[in-house]
Design a protein around this motif. Sequence first.
Motif, short mmCIF file in Angstrom:
data_model
loop_
_atom_site.label_atom_id
_atom_site.label_comp_id
_atom_site.label_asym_id
_atom_site.label_seq_id
_atom_site.Cartn_x
_atom_site.Cartn_y
_atom_site.Cartn_z
N ALA A 1 0.84 -1.20 0.00
CA ALA A 1 0.00 0.00 0.00
C ALA A 1 0.88 1.26 0.00
O ALA A 1 0.57 2.22 -0.70
N ALA A 2 1.96 1.24 0.75
CA ALA A 2 2.85 2.41 0.80
C ALA A 2 3.50 2.67 -0.55
O ALA A 2 3.63 3.82 -0.98
N ARG A 3 3.88 1.60 -1.25
CA ARG A 3 4.49 1.77 -2.58
C ARG A 3 3.48 2.34 -3.57
O ARG A 3 3.79 3.25 -4.34
N ILE A 4 2.27 1.79 -3.55
CA ILE A 4 1.22 2.29 -4.46
C ILE A 4 0.88 3.74 -4.11
O ILE A 4 0.74 4.58 -4.99
N ARG A 5 0.78 4.04 -2.82
CA ARG A 5 0.47 5.40 -2.40
C ARG A 5 1.54 6.37 -2.90
O ARG A 5 1.23 7.46 -3.39
N ALA A 6 2.81 5.98 -2.81
CA ALA A 6 3.90 6.85 -3.26
C ALA A 6 3.76 7.15 -4.75
O ALA A 6 3.98 8.30 -5.18
N VAL A 7 3.41 6.15 -5.53
CA VAL A 7 3.21 6.36 -6.97
C VAL A 7 2.05 7.31 -7.20
O VAL A 7 2.13 8.24 -8.01
N LEU A 8 0.95 7.09 -6.49
CA LEU A 8 -0.24 7.92 -6.67
C LEU A 8 0.04 9.37 -6.28
O LEU A 8 -0.39 10.30 -6.97
N VAL A 9 0.75 9.57 -5.21
CA VAL A 9 1.10 10.93 -4.78
C VAL A 9 1.99 11.58 -5.84
O VAL A 9 1.80 12.75 -6.19
N LYS A 10 2.92 10.81 -6.40
CA LYS A 10 3.82 11.35 -7.42
C LYS A 10 3.06 11.83 -8.65
O LYS A 10 3.42 12.84 -9.26
N VAL A 11 2.00 11.12 -9.03
CA VAL A 11 1.23 11.52 -10.20
C VAL A 11 0.09 12.47 -9.86
O VAL A 11 -0.71 12.83 -10.70
N GLY A 12 0.01 12.88 -8.59
CA GLY A 12 -0.96 13.89 -8.19
C GLY A 12 -2.38 13.38 -7.99
O GLY A 12 -3.33 14.15 -8.08
N ALA A 13 -2.53 12.09 -7.71
CA ALA A 13 -3.87 11.53 -7.53
C ALA A 13 -4.50 12.03 -6.23
O ALA A 13 -3.83 12.24 -5.23
N ASN A 14 -5.81 12.23 -6.28
CA ASN A 14 -6.59 12.62 -5.10
C ASN A 14 -6.98 11.34 -4.37
O ASN A 14 -7.74 10.54 -4.87
N LEU A 15 -6.45 11.16 -3.18
CA LEU A 15 -6.70 9.94 -2.42
C LEU A 15 -7.85 10.08 -1.43
O LEU A 15 -8.12 9.16 -0.68
N THR A 16 -8.55 11.21 -1.44
CA THR A 16 -9.62 11.41 -0.47
C THR A 16 -10.94 10.79 -0.91
O THR A 16 -11.76 10.44 -0.09
N ASN A 17 -11.16 10.68 -2.22
CA ASN A 17 -12.40 10.09 -2.73
C ASN A 17 -12.13 8.68 -3.21
O ASN A 17 -11.06 8.39 -3.75
N PRO A 18 -13.11 7.78 -3.07
CA PRO A 18 -12.88 6.41 -3.56
C PRO A 18 -12.78 6.39 -5.08
O PRO A 18 -13.38 7.22 -5.76
N PRO A 19 -12.02 5.45 -5.63
CA PRO A 19 -11.90 5.36 -7.08
C PRO A 19 -13.18 4.83 -7.70
O PRO A 19 -14.01 4.23 -7.02
N LEU A 20 -13.33 5.07 -8.98
CA LEU A 20 -14.44 4.46 -9.70
C LEU A 20 -14.22 2.95 -9.74
O LEU A 20 -13.09 2.49 -9.77
N THR A 21 -15.31 2.21 -9.77
CA THR A 21 -15.19 0.77 -9.96
C THR A 21 -14.82 0.50 -11.42
O THR A 21 -14.96 1.37 -12.29
N THR A 22 -14.36 -0.70 -11.67
CA THR A 22 -14.05 -1.09 -13.05
C THR A 22 -15.28 -0.95 -13.93
O THR A 22 -15.20 -0.43 -15.05
N ASP A 23 -16.43 -1.39 -13.42
CA ASP A 23 -17.67 -1.28 -14.19
C ASP A 23 -18.00 0.18 -14.51
O ASP A 23 -18.40 0.50 -15.63
N GLN A 24 -17.82 1.08 -13.53
CA GLN A 24 -18.09 2.50 -13.77
C GLN A 24 -17.13 3.07 -14.80
O GLN A 24 -17.53 3.84 -15.68
N THR A 25 -15.86 2.68 -14.70
CA THR A 25 -14.86 3.16 -15.65
C THR A 25 -15.25 2.80 -17.08
O THR A 25 -15.24 3.66 -17.97
N PHE A 26 -15.66 1.55 -17.29
CA PHE A 26 -15.97 1.12 -18.65
C PHE A 26 -17.35 1.59 -19.12
O PHE A 26 -17.55 1.78 -20.32
N ALA A 27 -18.26 1.82 -18.20
CA ALA A 27 -19.53 2.45 -18.57
C ALA A 27 -19.28 3.88 -19.03
O ALA A 27 -19.85 4.34 -20.03
N ASN A 28 -18.41 4.59 -18.32
CA ASN A 28 -18.05 5.95 -18.72
C ASN A 28 -17.34 5.96 -20.07
O ASN A 28 -17.61 6.83 -20.92
N LEU A 29 -16.44 5.00 -20.29
CA LEU A 29 -15.75 4.91 -21.57
C LEU A 29 -16.75 4.69 -22.70
O LEU A 29 -16.66 5.36 -23.74
#
Length: 140
Positions: free
Chosen positions: A26-54
């Motif tokens: 989790a710490a390694r993934i968090r470091a990557v996310l912080v580096k790319v400027g991801a907002n970690l306060t809101n939950p991510p979209l589910t895979t289904d939501q991502t592909f419905a949006n696509l």
Amino acid sequence: IVFLGGNDELRRMYEKAISIHDDAYAARIRAVLVKVGANLTNPPLTTDQTFANLTQIITKIQAKGSVVIVVGLGGGILDPSLNDHYKDVARNTQSGYVPDALKGILGNPFLSSDFLHPNATGYSILADRIELILRSVSNP
């Protein structure tokens, strides 16, 4: 050309690592996310939501009369099953499809500028992969 980024997938990986109490991962993934400027306060979209949006994005583009190319993003550090989702969306929307577009690029120190983004040479390879499909859909 529709090419989604991988931030939601990375965020899903982070939340999974937290849920199974794998603090080091989790710490390694968090470091990557912080580096790319991801907002970690809101939950991510589910895979289904991502592909419905696509699908919705593609449908809106096609409604304007444009041909769409879907660029697949999976494998490497990302879930390889994502490629199947991209392929299904492309097939269901009758779009062109570039499979696993970043294969061999991400994580390759000669082709990426960091852990997640291609460098100039990597982008050139990516552009060549997209061009092959672009030529096939523009000259059927």
